[in-house]
Design a protein around this motif. Structure first.
Motif, short mmCIF file in Angstrom:
data_model
loop_
_atom_site.label_atom_id
_atom_site.label_comp_id
_atom_site.label_asym_id
_atom_site.label_seq_id
_atom_site.Cartn_x
_atom_site.Cartn_y
_atom_site.Cartn_z
N LEU A 82 0.86 -1.18 0.00
CA LEU A 82 0.00 0.00 0.00
C LEU A 82 0.89 1.23 0.00
O LEU A 82 2.12 1.13 0.09
CB LEU A 82 -0.93 0.00 1.23
CG LEU A 82 -0.33 0.41 2.58
CD1 LEU A 82 -1.44 0.66 3.58
CD2 LEU A 82 0.63 -0.65 3.13
N ASN A 83 0.27 2.40 -0.10
CA ASN A 83 1.04 3.63 0.06
C ASN A 83 0.15 4.61 0.83
O ASN A 83 -0.99 4.87 0.44
CB ASN A 83 1.43 4.21 -1.31
CG ASN A 83 2.36 5.39 -1.16
OD1 ASN A 83 1.99 6.42 -0.58
ND2 ASN A 83 3.58 5.25 -1.64
N VAL A 124 1.89 17.47 -3.87
CA VAL A 124 2.68 16.37 -3.31
C VAL A 124 3.41 15.62 -4.44
O VAL A 124 4.60 15.29 -4.31
CB VAL A 124 1.78 15.41 -2.50
CG1 VAL A 124 2.49 14.11 -2.16
CG2 VAL A 124 1.28 16.10 -1.23
N CYS A 125 2.70 15.40 -5.55
CA CYS A 125 3.33 14.68 -6.67
C CYS A 125 4.52 15.47 -7.20
O CYS A 125 5.59 14.92 -7.47
CB CYS A 125 2.32 14.46 -7.80
SG CYS A 125 1.10 13.22 -7.39
N CYS A 159 7.56 12.35 0.63
CA CYS A 159 8.51 11.29 1.03
C CYS A 159 7.79 9.95 1.05
O CYS A 159 8.28 8.95 0.50
CB CYS A 159 9.07 11.58 2.42
SG CYS A 159 10.24 12.94 2.46
N ALA A 160 6.62 9.93 1.70
CA ALA A 160 5.86 8.68 1.80
C ALA A 160 5.52 8.15 0.40
O ALA A 160 5.52 6.94 0.17
CB ALA A 160 4.59 8.91 2.60
N ARG A 161 5.26 9.07 -0.50
CA ARG A 161 4.83 8.67 -1.84
C ARG A 161 5.91 7.90 -2.59
O ARG A 161 5.63 6.98 -3.34
CB ARG A 161 4.47 9.94 -2.63
CG ARG A 161 3.71 9.66 -3.88
CD ARG A 161 3.01 10.89 -4.39
NE ARG A 161 2.15 10.54 -5.50
CZ ARG A 161 0.90 10.13 -5.36
NH1 ARG A 161 0.35 10.04 -4.17
NH2 ARG A 161 0.19 9.81 -6.42
N ILE A 162 7.18 8.31 -2.37
CA ILE A 162 8.26 7.64 -3.10
C ILE A 162 8.98 6.61 -2.21
O ILE A 162 10.00 6.06 -2.59
CB ILE A 162 9.27 8.65 -3.67
CG1 ILE A 162 9.94 9.49 -2.57
CG2 ILE A 162 8.58 9.56 -4.69
CD1 ILE A 162 11.04 10.41 -3.10
N ALA A 257 2.04 6.73 -6.85
CA ALA A 257 2.52 6.32 -5.52
C ALA A 257 3.21 4.97 -5.62
O ALA A 257 2.71 4.05 -6.26
CB ALA A 257 1.34 6.24 -4.56
N GLU A 258 4.34 4.86 -4.99
CA GLU A 258 5.15 3.63 -4.99
C GLU A 258 4.46 2.57 -4.11
O GLU A 258 4.20 2.84 -2.93
CB GLU A 258 6.51 4.00 -4.39
CG GLU A 258 7.53 2.91 -4.36
CD GLU A 258 8.07 2.55 -5.74
OE1 GLU A 258 8.04 3.42 -6.64
OE2 GLU A 258 8.49 1.40 -5.89
#
Ligand code: WTA
Length: 656
Positions: A82-83, A124-125, A159-162, A257-258
Motif C-alpha cells: 500500500l502507500n 505532493v506529486c 517522502c511517503a509517496r516515493i 505512488a510507490e
C-alpha cells in the motif's frame, strides 16, 4: 491549580454523559456498541484488524499474514502493499471529495491558503518528483526541519509517496539537536525553509541547518531543499542548496505512488527516554496507516462536514498522526495554524475557530492552563458555537482545567476526549469514544478497541482498583512502534523488560504511572521514569544533564522537574563546578544559553543552583527524589538513610 494527585482524583466523582444530540449522529453511538467492538477485538484481534484494514484502506496487494508476533517485534499485514500517500490523497480524487478542502492553513502574519484534495495531490506529486530529481530514492531517509507551513505536510506526504522515510525534527530544536538526529538517521537530504514565524519573530531555520551541517558534520547529507517563507537573506551553498520555487519549474506533477511493503519504514521520530540520547522511534506503513485512520474516525468522530483543528506542531507525533495522516486518510478537512498565542495576539486561537467555523479542537492541557490565565473574556468575545468536540493530549489534565475547557470553550455542549498515547504507540490508546463513553474530568477513560491495557506492579500482577501502578499494554496493536532505529536491543530494554511476561505474554511498559477505578476508568498520573514534561514536551533529564556537563565549567549536573501551574513541570538543574570556576549570575546565564544551544529553547532550565556536591547513595547514584523535594521547596521526607554524606543535604538546603 496543581497537577492531579492520587488523592485529588480519587475524589473526582463527576460524570458527564455524551450529549444525546452528539451520540445520535456519531459513528459509535452507544456504550453497548463500544463494548461489543471492544469484546470482538479482544476475542479475535487479528480478524478485527484485518476486517478494518480491508474495509478502510486501499491495498495494491493484500497481505498473507495479519500478524507476525515475535516478541517484542511485531509485523502487521505481512506481504501487503500500500502507500499511505495514496490513501491520504489519490483515493479521495475518485470521489466527490476531489474538490473538498484537505488542508486549510492560517499563517502567523495572517496570510492563509486552502488546498483541495486535488490541489494537495498535485503539490505532493510535484514535490515527490523534485525529491527524485535531487537523487532521493526509495529507502533513503529525508530530514524535515520546517515551520508550520503547508509544505511541511506536503514534504512528508511526498517522502511517503516515493518510499523515502522521513524524520521530522521540530523547528524549535537547536542546530546541535538537528545534527544528532540527522546523523543517527543517516539522512541523505534535508528539507527546510529560510525561516519560520514564532511569536512575532523569525526562527532562522536555514541558518540552523547550515550550522548543523558545518565542516561536514553530517556526512550523509548531500542536498538541502529550501522553501521560501520569511524572505530574509540567507546563504545558499552552490551545488548543495536548492530553492524549491526554482527546482519546481518544469518538474512534472505526475508521480504514481510507490507500492510499499506494509512493513516498510514510514518514518523515524526522535523522542526522549530516561537514558542516553533520544531514541529514533520507527513506524511502518500499513499498521500505522490503519491505526491512525481508525482512531481519527472513532475518537474524533470525524464527519465529512467537519473542520478539524489540532494545534500541535508537525514536529511531534501528534502532528504526524492527527494533522497529516489520520485526517487525510479519512478525507477530512485538517486545519493547520502557524501561530501560537502571544502577547501581541492572546486570543488568536479563538479568532481561528471563529474564522473557519472549527468543529473539533484538539490541544494540550498546558495550553488550556495558559488560556485560563489569559482570561475568559478572550474566548467569550468570539463566536465558538461551531465547536462540537474538544480534545486534549500530552499530559494529565487537572480536573479544574478540564471543567474550564468544558464550560468556557465547549459551552457545556461538547464532549471532551482526553487521549492518552505516546510517540511509541502511533495513535490514541486510552480515550473516550465521544458518542459512547461518559467522561470524568481528569480520566482518559477506557482503552480503544483492540487495546488490552492494565495497571500492574513490578511483578506484573494487576493492582486492585484505586491503587497506583504501572501502565502496560498486553497485546500488540497495528500502530505500535516497531523498533528503535538502529538499536533493536534498546527497544527491548526500554519497553519490554521492566515488567516480566504476564501469562506468557510480553507486555509493553509505557513509562507512566496510572490507576484504574471501580468503573474500569484509567487515570494516568505521569511519568515514572526520568522523563519530564515541560509544556507537554517530553525531555529526558539525562539529555539536559549531558548538555550541561558538555560545558567546560560543569563537573556534574542533576536535573529534576518542579511542578509548575502552567507548564506542568519546569526544569531545575543542580550543578557542581570544575575547581577553577566560581558561581555567578553570569555563569547561570551562560549555562542556560548553553543548554538552549545544545538542545533548544524548550530545554532551557528555569533555575540553576550551584552546589559543592550532589546527594548520592553509597553506590554513587544521584538521589533525584531529594533534589525534587528541594527544588519545589518541600520538606525532604522519606528515607535518607542511603545518603552517603548527610552534610550535602544540609548545604543544599541552606543554599536554597
Ligand atoms: C504523557 C504525545 C496523561 C504521558 C502524544 C506519555 C499523557 C507521554 C496524556 C507521551 C494524557 C500523553 N494524559 N498523560 N491524555 N497524553 N501523556 O511521546 O506521560 O510526546 O507517556 O506523545 O505524554 O508523550 P509523547
Amino acid at each position: 491549580m496543581s497537577q492531579p494527585t492520587i488523592e485529588s482524583i480519587l475524589q473526582e466523582k463527576r460524570l458527564f454523559n455524551p450529549p444525546p444530540a452528539f451520540s445520535q449522529q456519531a459513528t459509535i453511538k452507544t456504550l453497548e456498541e463500544y463494548e461489543q467492538l471492544y469484546q470482538r477485538a479482544q476475542a479475535d484481534p487479528q480478524t478485527f484488524w484485518a476486517e478494518l484494514a480491508q474495509k478502510e484502506l486501499h491495498w495494491f496487494e493484500k497481505w498473507h499474514t495479519v500478524l507476525d508476533w515475535q516478541p517484542p517485534f511485531a509485523q502487521w499485514f505481512v506481504g501487503g502493499k500500500l502507500n499511505i500517500s495514496y490513501n491520504c490523497l489519490d483515493r479521495h480524487l475518485l470521489t466527490w471529495r476531489r474538490n473538498k478542502a484537505a488542508l486549510i492553513w492560517e499563517g502567523e502574519p495572517g496570510d492563509s491558503r486552502t488546498y483541495t484534495y486535488a490541489q494537495l495531490h498535485r503539490e505532493v506529486c510535484q514535490f515527490a518528483n523534485g525529491l527524485k530529481q535531487l537523487g532521493v530514492q526509495k529507502g533513503d531517509v529525508v530530514g524535515i526541519y520546517m515551520p508550520m507551513i503547508p509544505e511541511a505536510a506536503i514534504a512528508m506526504l511526498a517522502c511517503a509517496r516515493i518510499g523515502a522515510p522521513h524524520t521530522v525534527v521540530f523547528g524549535g530544536f537547536s542546530a546541535e539537536a538537528l545534527r544528532d538526529r540527522l546523523n543517527d538517521g543517516k539522512a541523505k537530504l534535508v528539507i527546510t525553509a529560510d525561516g519560520g514565524w514564532r511569536k512575532d519573530a523569525i526562527v532562522p531555520l536555514k541558518a540552523q541547518v547550515d550550522n548543523a551541517l558545518a565542516n561536514g558534520a553530517v556526512p550523509s547529507i548531500e542536498q538541502v531543499l529550501v522553501v521560501a517563507r520569511t524572505q530574509q537573506p540567507i546563504e545558499m551553498q552552490p551545488g548543495r542548496d536548492h530553492w524549491w520555487h526554482d527546482l519546481r519549474q518544469g518538474v512534472s506533477a505526475d508521480c504514481p505512488a510507490e507500492p510499499m511493503d506494509s512493513e516498510a519504514m514510514l518514518f523515524i521520530l526522535y523522542t526522549s527516554g530516561s537514558t542516553g540520547k533520544p531514541k529514533g522511534v520507527v513506524h511502518t506503513t500499513g499498521g500505522y496507516n490503519l491505526y491512525t485512520h481508525m482512531t481519527m474516525k472513532w475518537v474524533f468522530d470525524i464527519q465529512d462536514t467537519d473542520v478539524y483543528w489540532c494545534t500541535a506542531d508537525v514536529g511531534w507525533i501528534t502532528g504526524h498522526s492527527y494533522i497529516v495522516y489520520g485526517p487525510l486518510s479519512n478525507g477530512a478537512t485538517s486545519l493547520m495554524y502557524e501561530g501560537a498565542p502571544r502577547a501581541s495576539n492572546p486570543g488568536c486561537f479563538w479568532d481561528v475557530i471563529e474564522k473557519y467555523g472549527v468543529n473539533t479542537f484538539y490541544t494540550a492541557p498546558t495550553a488550556i492552563r495558559a488560556f485560563i490565565r489569559m482570561g475568559e473574556h478572550l474566548p467569550k468575545a468570539r463566536d465558538l458555537s461551531s465547536l462540537r468536540l474538544l480534545g486534549t493530549v500530552g499530559e494529565p489534565i487537572n480536573p479544574e482545567a478540564w471543567m474550564w475547557y468544558y464550560r468556557v470553550i465547549g459551552n457545556e455542549q461538547c464532549p471532551i476526549v482526553d487521549t492518552w498515547w505516546q510517540t511509541e504507540t502511533g495513535g490514541h490508546m486510552l480515550t473516550p469514544l465521544p458518542g459512547a463513553i461518559a467522561t470524568k474530568p481528569g480520566s482518559a477513560t477506557r482503552p480503544f478497541p483492540g487495546i488490552i491495557a492494565d495497571v500492574v506492579d513490578l511483578a506484573g500482577n494487576t493492582v486492585p482498583a484505586g491503587e497506583g501502578g504501572y501502565l502496560v499494554i498486553k497485546h500488540p496493536w497495528p500502530g505500535m512502534m516497531r523498533t528503535v532505529y538502529g538499536d533493536p536491543d534498546r527497544f527491548r530494554r526500554s519497553y519490554w523488560e521492566h515488567i516480566p511476561p504476564i501469562d506468557g505474554q510480553a507486555v509493553y511498559f509505557a513509562g507512566d504511572g496510572a490507576r484504574k477505578d471501580e468503573d474500569g476508568y484509567f487515570w494516568v498520573m505521569g511519568r515514572v521514569d526520568d522523563v519530564i514534561s515541560v509544556s507537554g514536551h517530553r525531555l529526558g533529564t539525562m539529555e539536559i544533564e549531558s548538555a550541561l556537563v558538555s560545558h567546560a565549567a560543569v563537573a556534574e549536573a542533576a536535573v529534576v522537574g518542579r511542578p509548575d501551574e502552567v507548564k506542568g513541570e519546569d526544569i531545575v538543574a543542580f550543578v557542581t563546578l570544575e575547581g577553577n570556576y566560581t558561581p555567578s549570575e553570569e555563569l547561570i546565564k551562560t549555562l542556560k544559553q548553553h543548554v538552549v544551544n545544545e538542545i533548544g529553547a524548550l530545554a532551557r532550565p528555569s533555575e540553576i543552583r550551584f552546589s559543592d556536591a550532589l546527594p548520592k547513595t553509597r553506590s554513587g547514584k544521584i538521589m533525584r527524589r531529594l533534589l525534587r523535594s528541594l527544588a519545589s521547596g518541600e520538606e525532604v521526607s522519606g528515607d535518607t538513610s542511603t545518603l552517603e554524606d548527610r552534610s550535602v543535604l544540609d548545604k543544599l538546603r541552606e543554599g536554597s
